[in-house]
Design an enzyme around this catalytic site. Structure first.
Site: not given
Length: 311
Positions: A192, A239-241
Site C-alpha cells: 500500500t 491509498l491503502h484500502d
C-alpha cells in the site's frame, strides 16, 4: 456473474475511496457494508458509511454498525490522520437513510446464510467484527470464500515501529482471522505504501468532472496533508484500502507470495506486528496470500477509469 462481497470498514478517507471503487465495478456485488471503530469512533465511522452511500445514490445497500471497541483493549483512533469527522475535507451529504436495527455480525451472518455461493469478506479496518463473526458462527465458515484485508506489513509499521494501525488496534482479532483456516489475502504496508496517489493523479481525477470524482479529489487533498511529513518519504499519499478492491478486480496489478502469517499480541516492542514467515522457517503451512508489490500506474488508471462510472 458478479462476485458477492461483504465490506467491513472504518471510513476513513481511503475506506471511502475503496467504497467508491467497489460500487463503480459491475464485477462486484456488494451485499452489505458494516462499520468498525478504528479511524474514528464507531458512531462516526457508521455515519460516514451512510454519507458515502448517500453520495453514491446507493441507499439500497444494507448497513449495520459493528463493535464499539476491540475484543480485549481500549479503542485507539486515527483522528490525526482522518480529522474530526473521519472524512474531513469535502462537503459530504447528510445520511439519507438509516442503518438496520441489528449488529454488523448479525447482518454478515444473514448475508452468508442466504447466499447460494461463498461470499468474499473485504475488511479495511480493525478485524474486530470479522473475528466476532468467525467465533460466533463456525457453521458459516464454509460460506466464506476468502477474507481480503488491509492490514499488517513485513517488518515495518506506521503506528508503532513494528505495527500497522489496523492490526495494532485489535491484534487478538487479527490473529483469530489469520488462524481461522479461511484463506486470507493481505494488503499490507509493503504494497500500500507503493500505491501512492500523486498530485497530478488527483488533478486527473478532479478533471473527470463528476460529483464523485470531485469528492475523491477533495478527500485526497486532505489526505495529502498528513502524508507530506518528510519522515514518510512519500511523493504522494498511499491509498491503502482500495488495494483490496483493486486486487479483486485486477489481481494482475499485484505481485503476491503465499506465506504463513501470525500476529504478535504480547510483545513489548512488537505488539500488533504481523509475523510473515517469508523464508518458510516456522514449518507452518501458508495461510495467506501476501501482496508485496503493485503496478502503481495501473492502479491509478483503474481508479480513473472507474470514477467515470459516476458521470
Amino acid at each position: 456473474m458478479a462476485l458477492p462481497i461483504l465490506f467491513d470498514c472504518d471510513p476513513g478517507h481511503d475506506d471511502a475511496i475503496a467504497i467508491v471503487l467497489a460500487l463503480a465495478s459491475p464485477e462486484l456485488d456488494v451485499k452489505a457494508i458494516t462499520s468498525s471503530a478504528g479511524n474514528q469512533t464507531p458512531d462516526k465511522t457508521l455515519r460516514n458509511v451512510l454519507r458515502m452511500l448517500t453520495l453514491l445514490n446507493r441507499t439500497d445497500i444494507s448497513v449495520a454498525g459493528g463493535a464499539v471497541k476491540p475484543l480485549m483493549r481500549d479503542l485507539i483512533i486515527a483522528d490525526n490522520v482522518h480529522g474530526e469527522s473521519g472524512l474531513d475535507g469535502p462537503a459530504l451529504p447528510e445520511p439519507a437513510f438509516a442503518p438496520l436495527d441489528c449488529t454488523a455480525v448479525e447482518l454478515m451472518a444473514k448475508v452468508l446464510r442466504e447466499s447460494p455461493e461463498p461470499v468474499t469478506i473485504v475488511s479495511t479496518g480493525p478485524q474486530t467484527n470479522v473475528a466476532l463473526l468467525l467465533n460466533s458462527h463456525p457453521e458459516l465458515h464454509a460460506k466464506i470464500a476468502r477474507i481480503v484485508i488491509m492490514g499488517g506489513a513485513m517488518g515495518l509499521g506506521n503506528w508503532t515501529p513494528a505495527a500497522e494501525f489496523n492490526i495494532y488496534v485489535d491484534p487478538e482479532a487479527a490473529e483469530i482471522v489469520f488462524q481461522s483456516g479461511i484463506r486470507v489475502v493481505m494488503a499490507g504496508l509493503d504494497v500500500t505504501h507503493k500505491a501512492q496517489i500523486h498530485r497530478e493523479d488527483t488533478e486527473r481525477f478532479r478533471a473527470i468532472g463528476n460529483p464523485v470524482s470531485t469528492i475523491v479529489a477533495e478527500l485526497l487533498d486532505f489526505f495529502f496533508e498528513y502524508h507530506k511529513d518528510e519522515k514518510w518519504g512519500f511523493i504522494g499519499a498511499p491509498l491503502h484500502d482500495p488495494c483490496t478492491i483493486a486486487w479483486l478486480l485486477k489481481p494482475e496489478l499485484f505481485t503476491t507470495v503465499e506465506r504463513w502469517v501470525g500476529v504478535e499480541t504480547q510483545g513489548k516492542y512488537t505488539q500488533g506486528m504481523t509475523v510473515v514467515d517469508y523464508y518458510f522457517l516456522s514449518g507452518n503451512k501458508p495461510n495467506a496470500t501476501v501482496m508485496v508489490d503493485v503496478d502503481r500506474q495501473g492502479f491509478v488508471d483503474l481508479l480513473a477509469e472507474r470514477l467515470q462510472y459516476y458521470a
